[in-house]
Scaffold this motif. Structure first.
Motif, PDB file in Angstrom:
ATOM      1  N   ALA A  69       1.010  -1.194  -0.015  1.00  0.00           N
ATOM      2  CA  ALA A  69      -0.021  -0.019   0.033  1.00  0.00           C
ATOM      3  C   ALA A  69       0.786   1.255  -0.044  1.00  0.00           C
ATOM      4  O   ALA A  69       0.623   2.341  -0.586  1.00  0.00           O
ATOM      5  CB  ALA A  69      -0.933  -0.009   1.070  1.00  0.00           C
ATOM      6  N   LEU A  70       2.041   1.229   0.542  1.00  0.00           N
ATOM      7  CA  LEU A  70       3.018   2.174   0.718  1.00  0.00           C
ATOM      8  C   LEU A  70       3.393   2.697  -0.732  1.00  0.00           C
ATOM      9  O   LEU A  70       3.430   3.857  -1.094  1.00  0.00           O
ATOM     10  CB  LEU A  70       4.019   2.137   1.687  1.00  0.00           C
ATOM     11  CG  LEU A  70       5.062   3.200   2.066  1.00  0.00           C
ATOM     12  CD1 LEU A  70       4.162   4.397   2.618  1.00  0.00           C
ATOM     13  CD2 LEU A  70       6.230   2.889   2.784  1.00  0.00           C
ATOM     14  N   HIS A  71       3.650   1.683  -1.440  1.00  0.00           N
ATOM     15  CA  HIS A  71       4.335   1.788  -2.688  1.00  0.00           C
ATOM     16  C   HIS A  71       3.207   2.523  -3.696  1.00  0.00           C
ATOM     17  O   HIS A  71       3.489   3.488  -4.363  1.00  0.00           O
ATOM     18  CB  HIS A  71       4.649   0.431  -3.518  1.00  0.00           C
ATOM     19  CG  HIS A  71       5.910   0.009  -3.105  1.00  0.00           C
ATOM     20  ND1 HIS A  71       6.046  -1.003  -2.231  1.00  0.00           N
ATOM     21  CD2 HIS A  71       7.079   0.198  -3.319  1.00  0.00           C
ATOM     22  CE1 HIS A  71       7.456  -1.448  -2.268  1.00  0.00           C
ATOM     23  NE2 HIS A  71       7.902  -0.848  -2.858  1.00  0.00           N
ATOM     24  N   TYR A  72       1.855   2.059  -3.502  1.00  0.00           N
ATOM     25  CA  TYR A  72       0.979   2.706  -4.173  1.00  0.00           C
ATOM     26  C   TYR A  72       0.683   4.038  -3.751  1.00  0.00           C
ATOM     27  O   TYR A  72       0.112   4.902  -4.803  1.00  0.00           O
ATOM     28  CB  TYR A  72      -0.313   1.867  -4.252  1.00  0.00           C
ATOM     29  CG  TYR A  72      -0.262   0.533  -5.150  1.00  0.00           C
ATOM     30  CD1 TYR A  72      -0.665   0.865  -6.535  1.00  0.00           C
ATOM     31  CD2 TYR A  72      -0.186  -0.750  -4.546  1.00  0.00           C
ATOM     32  CE1 TYR A  72      -0.406  -0.264  -7.294  1.00  0.00           C
ATOM     33  CE2 TYR A  72       0.060  -1.691  -5.393  1.00  0.00           C
ATOM     34  CZ  TYR A  72      -0.208  -1.550  -6.720  1.00  0.00           C
ATOM     35  OH  TYR A  72      -0.301  -2.506  -7.630  1.00  0.00           O
ATOM     36  N   ALA A  73       0.785   4.223  -2.734  1.00  0.00           N
ATOM     37  CA  ALA A  73       0.522   5.709  -2.077  1.00  0.00           C
ATOM     38  C   ALA A  73       1.530   6.667  -2.632  1.00  0.00           C
ATOM     39  O   ALA A  73       1.166   7.801  -3.047  1.00  0.00           O
ATOM     40  CB  ALA A  73       0.413   5.779  -0.646  1.00  0.00           C
ATOM     41  N   SER A  79       0.193  11.799   0.098  1.00  0.00           N
ATOM     42  CA  SER A  79       1.317  12.049   1.035  1.00  0.00           C
ATOM     43  C   SER A  79       0.417  11.734   2.447  1.00  0.00           C
ATOM     44  O   SER A  79       1.303  11.352   3.326  1.00  0.00           O
ATOM     45  CB  SER A  79       1.612  13.524   1.171  1.00  0.00           C
ATOM     46  OG  SER A  79       0.912  14.317   1.094  1.00  0.00           O
ATOM     47  N   GLU A  80      -0.826  12.156   2.489  1.00  0.00           N
ATOM     48  CA  GLU A  80      -1.471  11.892   3.768  1.00  0.00           C
ATOM     49  C   GLU A  80      -1.748  10.478   4.044  1.00  0.00           C
ATOM     50  O   GLU A  80      -1.525   9.943   5.228  1.00  0.00           O
ATOM     51  CB  GLU A  80      -2.860  12.463   4.013  1.00  0.00           C
ATOM     52  CG  GLU A  80      -2.967  13.911   3.882  1.00  0.00           C
ATOM     53  CD  GLU A  80      -4.216  14.766   4.181  1.00  0.00           C
ATOM     54  OE1 GLU A  80      -5.077  13.926   4.219  1.00  0.00           O
ATOM     55  OE2 GLU A  80      -4.169  15.814   3.983  1.00  0.00           O
ATOM     56  N   MET A  81      -1.948   9.653   2.993  1.00  0.00           N
ATOM     57  CA  MET A  81      -1.862   8.100   3.091  1.00  0.00           C
ATOM     58  C   MET A  81      -0.709   7.741   3.634  1.00  0.00           C
ATOM     59  O   MET A  81      -0.540   6.882   4.238  1.00  0.00           O
ATOM     60  CB  MET A  81      -2.206   7.499   1.727  1.00  0.00           C
ATOM     61  CG  MET A  81      -2.661   6.091   1.672  1.00  0.00           C
ATOM     62  SD  MET A  81      -3.607   5.447   3.096  1.00  0.00           S
ATOM     63  CE  MET A  81      -5.239   6.286   2.126  1.00  0.00           C
ATOM     64  N   VAL A  82       0.378   8.263   2.976  1.00  0.00           N
ATOM     65  CA  VAL A  82       1.756   7.592   3.494  1.00  0.00           C
ATOM     66  C   VAL A  82       2.168   7.922   4.760  1.00  0.00           C
ATOM     67  O   VAL A  82       2.424   7.039   5.461  1.00  0.00           O
ATOM     68  CB  VAL A  82       2.800   8.571   2.873  1.00  0.00           C
ATOM     69  CG1 VAL A  82       4.462   8.174   3.156  1.00  0.00           C
ATOM     70  CG2 VAL A  82       2.818   8.144   1.180  1.00  0.00           C
ATOM     71  N   SER A 100      12.365  -1.823  -5.951  1.00  0.00           N
ATOM     72  CA  SER A 100      12.227  -0.350  -5.721  1.00  0.00           C
ATOM     73  C   SER A 100      11.526  -0.278  -4.337  1.00  0.00           C
ATOM     74  O   SER A 100      10.333  -0.925  -3.795  1.00  0.00           O
ATOM     75  CB  SER A 100      11.063   0.409  -6.637  1.00  0.00           C
ATOM     76  OG  SER A 100      11.810   0.451  -7.962  1.00  0.00           O
ATOM     77  N   THR A 101      12.019   0.831  -3.546  1.00  0.00           N
ATOM     78  CA  THR A 101      11.233   0.968  -2.105  1.00  0.00           C
ATOM     79  C   THR A 101      10.374   2.134  -2.523  1.00  0.00           C
ATOM     80  O   THR A 101      10.227   2.671  -3.436  1.00  0.00           O
ATOM     81  CB  THR A 101      12.261   1.707  -1.301  1.00  0.00           C
ATOM     82  OG1 THR A 101      13.129   2.870  -1.965  1.00  0.00           O
ATOM     83  CG2 THR A 101      13.248   0.628  -1.014  1.00  0.00           C
ATOM     84  N   ALA A 102       9.456   2.349  -1.370  1.00  0.00           N
ATOM     85  CA  ALA A 102       8.458   3.464  -1.699  1.00  0.00           C
ATOM     86  C   ALA A 102       9.289   5.125  -1.823  1.00  0.00           C
ATOM     87  O   ALA A 102       8.795   5.707  -2.703  1.00  0.00           O
ATOM     88  CB  ALA A 102       7.733   3.700  -0.341  1.00  0.00           C
ATOM     89  N   LEU A 103      10.482   5.044  -1.387  1.00  0.00           N
ATOM     90  CA  LEU A 103      11.296   6.276  -1.703  1.00  0.00           C
ATOM     91  C   LEU A 103      11.522   6.395  -3.021  1.00  0.00           C
ATOM     92  O   LEU A 103      11.585   7.491  -3.737  1.00  0.00           O
ATOM     93  CB  LEU A 103      12.420   6.588  -0.583  1.00  0.00           C
ATOM     94  CG  LEU A 103      13.389   7.644  -0.934  1.00  0.00           C
ATOM     95  CD1 LEU A 103      12.546   8.880  -0.605  1.00  0.00           C
ATOM     96  CD2 LEU A 103      14.526   7.512   0.143  1.00  0.00           C
ATOM     97  N   ILE A 104      12.114   5.485  -3.516  1.00  0.00           N
ATOM     98  CA  ILE A 104      12.456   5.361  -5.036  1.00  0.00           C
ATOM     99  C   ILE A 104      11.195   5.668  -5.816  1.00  0.00           C
ATOM    100  O   ILE A 104      11.214   6.440  -6.831  1.00  0.00           O
ATOM    101  CB  ILE A 104      13.175   3.865  -5.200  1.00  0.00           C
ATOM    102  CG1 ILE A 104      14.454   3.736  -4.816  1.00  0.00           C
ATOM    103  CG2 ILE A 104      13.110   3.721  -6.848  1.00  0.00           C
ATOM    104  CD1 ILE A 104      15.094   2.668  -5.100  1.00  0.00           C
ATOM    105  N   LYS A 105      10.115   5.072  -5.584  1.00  0.00           N
ATOM    106  CA  LYS A 105       8.885   5.204  -6.150  1.00  0.00           C
ATOM    107  C   LYS A 105       8.430   6.625  -6.168  1.00  0.00           C
ATOM    108  O   LYS A 105       7.898   7.238  -7.270  1.00  0.00           O
ATOM    109  CB  LYS A 105       7.623   4.284  -6.091  1.00  0.00           C
ATOM    110  CG  LYS A 105       6.619   4.218  -6.631  1.00  0.00           C
ATOM    111  CD  LYS A 105       6.616   4.104  -8.213  1.00  0.00           C
ATOM    112  CE  LYS A 105       7.404   2.626  -8.453  1.00  0.00           C
ATOM    113  NZ  LYS A 105       7.762   2.651  -9.969  1.00  0.00           N
TER     114      LYS A 105
END
Length: 201
Positions: A69-73, A79-82, A100-105
């Motif tokens: 879910a973090l990747h998709y957010a 950002s609020e979802m993150v 890929s991490t969420a930061l990379i995405k």
């Protein structure tokens, strides 16, 4: 040793992009399937909170491409979802099928507020994906100077190299990104770095 020249793809998996070319693969094809991933993509705080609060789903559940879910957010700039997912103790360093991490995405998709939240919550700015690119490489390609500055403020490595040995500075020069070059030089990027072919700037 030879000097670096224009026209050679700095990415290995990407060529120089012209106006009539398709966008890079990482900017397309991020359509969610699972319910929590759809809600995260849409920024539906109420629905995600309900699912997590009542234990209907694991915050780190992945799809067939190992996306959370973090990747998709992050991919959709929610950002609020993150922030919500991090509050529920999601894995900030989870990796998808492309490593890929969420930061990379978030960096690939140029969502600066997501990048900011992730960095402030301890995301690794030097994580490398399956193509041997770090978040800083993607900021160079996208020319997102403000995101690059945030990464550098959190100690992003200016000497990290792609599979062809290109540092962010080498990429910035090859891509003719003058402002990015100046930022990297201000951050003490090594102007004498060599790529894997022993070429220099």
């Amino acid at each position: 040793m030879k000097k670096l020249f224009k026209g050679y793809s700095p990415w290995g998996f990407l060529s120089f992009r012209h106006e009539n070319q398709e966008p890079p693969w990482y900017l397309t094809g991020y359509t969610p399937v699972k319910k929590i991933h759809k809600a995260a993509s849409m920024g539906d705080i109420t629905q995600v909170q309900r699912m997590l609060e009542f234990g209907d789903v694991d915050v780190n559940i992945t799809d067939r491409k190992k996306r959370t879910a973090l990747h998709y957010a992050c991919a959709h700039g929610q950002s609020e979802m993150v922030a919500l997912l991090l509050w529920y103790d999601c894995n900030i360093e989870a990796r998808d099928r492309d490593e890929s991490t969420a930061l990379i995405k978030a960096t690939q998709r140029q969502h600066e507020e997501c990048v900011k939240i992730l960095l402030e919550n301890g995301a690794d700015p030097n994580a490398i994906d399956a193509y041997q690119n770090a978040a800083l490489h993607y900021t160079v390609y996208n020319n997102t100077v403000s995101i690059a500055a945030r990464l550098l403020a959190f100690n992003a490595d200016t000497e990290v190299k792609t599979k062809h040995g290109y540092t962010p500075l080498i990429l910035a020069v090859l891509e003719n990104k003058q402002e990015m070059v100046e930022l990297l030089l201000q951050s003490d990027a090594n102007i004498n770095a060599l790529d894997n072919y022993k070429r220099y700037l």
